[in-house]
Scaffold this motif. Structure first.
Motif, mmCIF file in Angstrom:
data_model
loop_
_atom_site.group_PDB
_atom_site.id
_atom_site.type_symbol
_atom_site.label_atom_id
_atom_site.label_comp_id
_atom_site.label_asym_id
_atom_site.label_seq_id
_atom_site.Cartn_x
_atom_site.Cartn_y
_atom_site.Cartn_z
ATOM 1 N N UNK A 84 0.807 -1.216 0.000
ATOM 2 C CA UNK A 84 0.000 0.000 0.000
ATOM 3 C C UNK A 84 0.840 1.265 0.000
ATOM 4 N N UNK A 85 2.157 1.151 0.132
ATOM 5 C CA UNK A 85 3.003 2.335 0.110
ATOM 6 C C UNK A 85 4.034 2.320 1.213
ATOM 7 N N UNK A 86 4.562 3.504 1.542
ATOM 8 C CA UNK A 86 5.628 3.648 2.522
ATOM 9 C C UNK A 86 5.195 4.605 3.628
ATOM 10 N N UNK A 87 5.405 4.183 4.867
ATOM 11 C CA UNK A 87 5.084 5.005 6.020
ATOM 12 C C UNK A 87 6.365 5.359 6.752
ATOM 13 N N UNK A 88 6.558 6.662 7.030
ATOM 14 C CA UNK A 88 7.724 7.127 7.775
ATOM 15 C C UNK A 88 7.377 7.226 9.265
ATOM 16 N N UNK A 89 8.276 6.713 10.113
ATOM 17 C CA UNK A 89 8.067 6.741 11.562
ATOM 18 C C UNK A 89 9.338 7.291 12.209
ATOM 19 N N UNK A 90 9.284 8.453 12.861
ATOM 20 C CA UNK A 90 10.478 8.973 13.544
ATOM 21 C C UNK A 90 10.950 7.983 14.604
ATOM 22 N N UNK A 91 12.175 7.523 14.481
ATOM 23 C CA UNK A 91 12.644 6.446 15.360
ATOM 24 C C UNK A 91 12.747 6.882 16.814
ATOM 25 N N UNK A 92 12.995 8.176 17.062
ATOM 26 C CA UNK A 92 13.157 8.642 18.433
ATOM 27 C C UNK A 92 11.845 8.713 19.191
ATOM 28 N N UNK A 93 10.721 8.500 18.505
ATOM 29 C CA UNK A 93 9.422 8.529 19.187
ATOM 30 C C UNK A 93 8.929 7.130 19.538
ATOM 31 N N UNK A 94 9.716 6.101 19.220
ATOM 32 C CA UNK A 94 9.294 4.717 19.438
ATOM 33 C C UNK A 94 9.833 4.208 20.770
ATOM 34 N N UNK A 95 8.950 3.668 21.591
ATOM 35 C CA UNK A 95 9.408 3.003 22.800
ATOM 36 C C UNK A 95 9.888 1.603 22.472
#
Length: 324
Positions: free
Chosen positions: A45-56
């Motif tokens: 369905x595409x590409x999703x960007x996730x800021x790594x510093x916001x991930x626990x």
């Protein structure tokens, strides 16, 4: 995208605090890459960007592939990575702990090493499971007896509620199909709860073997934590599934338990329960030390901690942030 080797590593001050991060991000059936200081999840369905510093904690479900560079940025930003079953109901392996601090591990070791505090934590666990009883003053044997009686009562109550004929808990290790449908459902629910507890325990940096009720096994503390939610979540879900249909009980139990875990925000609750069990109330509060800090100290006399990076042979000589 710039060359990774030319990109400076993030410092602790640049990282998002643990309590400001998303508790966890679950991904499945996608490929995880790196784009600057973010990770990307790419699927049909595409590409999703996730800021790594916001991930626990990043939970990697079935069908995921992750690149070396993605793991590199997750390590730099202090995110934990766990390889799990569908929707996190089973735990397979993990990368690093969520916290860079050893505070919870040290608190667990202190509570475990003292027989009195170890018993106090066991009583607190019983109180969490059965809040209508006061376990103060109970011996370990009395705790075990009361726990066994309460679990038996729970089995009978759930059987009466769902109309299932209950003949007792039966499980043969390594032979899942030997039990009747309700026992198969109970086994599947227990395995899922162990996986969830294992993921949370390792993400917090705690020690799975140091249990307060269970002992002698590499997952003793995991079993302790999973049992906190047995009579409230695991057993009722198993009886519900077995009462609906006798076919495909194992997979249906796992899916039903997955939904219940999401509905009750069990992962967040599990984190809070572990912290309250391991850190005494006298240490909690506004003046309590920061248990999520990313600071290296040295142990001195009388329980004092002193700053690292300092030569203590004569006049202070500051070496900066380097450990060597």
């Amino acid at each position: 995208m710039s060359t990774v080797s030319r990109r400076p590593a993030l410092t602790p001050r640049q990282l998002t605090r643990t309590d400001e991060r998303l508790s966890f991000v679950y991904l499945e059936r996608c490929t995880v890459h790196r784009d600057a200081n973010a990770i990307t999840a790419q699927d049909a369905e595409g590409t999703t960007h996730i800021p790594s510093a916001t991930i626990g904690t990043l939970l990697l479900g079935p069908g995921t592939r992750i690149t070396h560079q993605a793991m590199s940025v997750l390590g730099e930003t202090g995110a934990a990575v766990c390889w799990v079953g569908e929707h996190g109901v089973r735990y397979y392996a993990s990368g690093r702990a969520l916290s860079r601090s050893s505070a919870l591990m040290e608190a667990q070791a202190r509570q475990w090493a003292n027989p009195r505090s170890r018993l106090a934590v066991a009583r607190a666990m019983y109180r969490l499971r059965f809040p209508d009883e006061d376990p103060a003053g109970l011996t370990r044997h009395e705790l075990l007896g009361r726990e066994g009686r309460r679990v038996k009562d729970c089995y009978r109550a759930q059987a009466a509620r769902t109309g299932i004929s209950w003949r007792g808990r039966r499980y043969t290790p390594g032979d899942f199909t030997s039990g009747d449908p309700v026992n198969q459902a109970l086994t599947a629910a227990a395995q899922c709860m162990y996986g969830i507890a294992h993921a949370v325990v390792t993400s917090l940096g705690c020690s799975p073997p140091l249990g307060f009720v269970h002992s002698g096994h590499e997952l003793s503390f995991v079993l302790d934590i999973a049992d906190l939610y047995k009579t409230e979540i695991g057993i009722p879900v198993a009886f519900d599934v077995a009462a609906q249909d006798e076919e495909d009980v194992g997979s249906r139990t796992r899916r039903a338990l997955r939904d219940r875990i999401n509905e009750t925000s069990l992962l967040n609750r599990c984190v809070g329960d572990i912290k309250r069990l391991l850190i005494p109330e006298t240490e909690a509060g506004p003046s309590a030390p920061d248990h999520d800090r990313d600071v290296v100290t040295l142990q001195s006399d009388h329980g004092h901690q002193v700053a690292s990076g300092v030569n203590y042979d004569g006049p202070d000589e500051d070496y900066g942030d380097e450990l060597w």
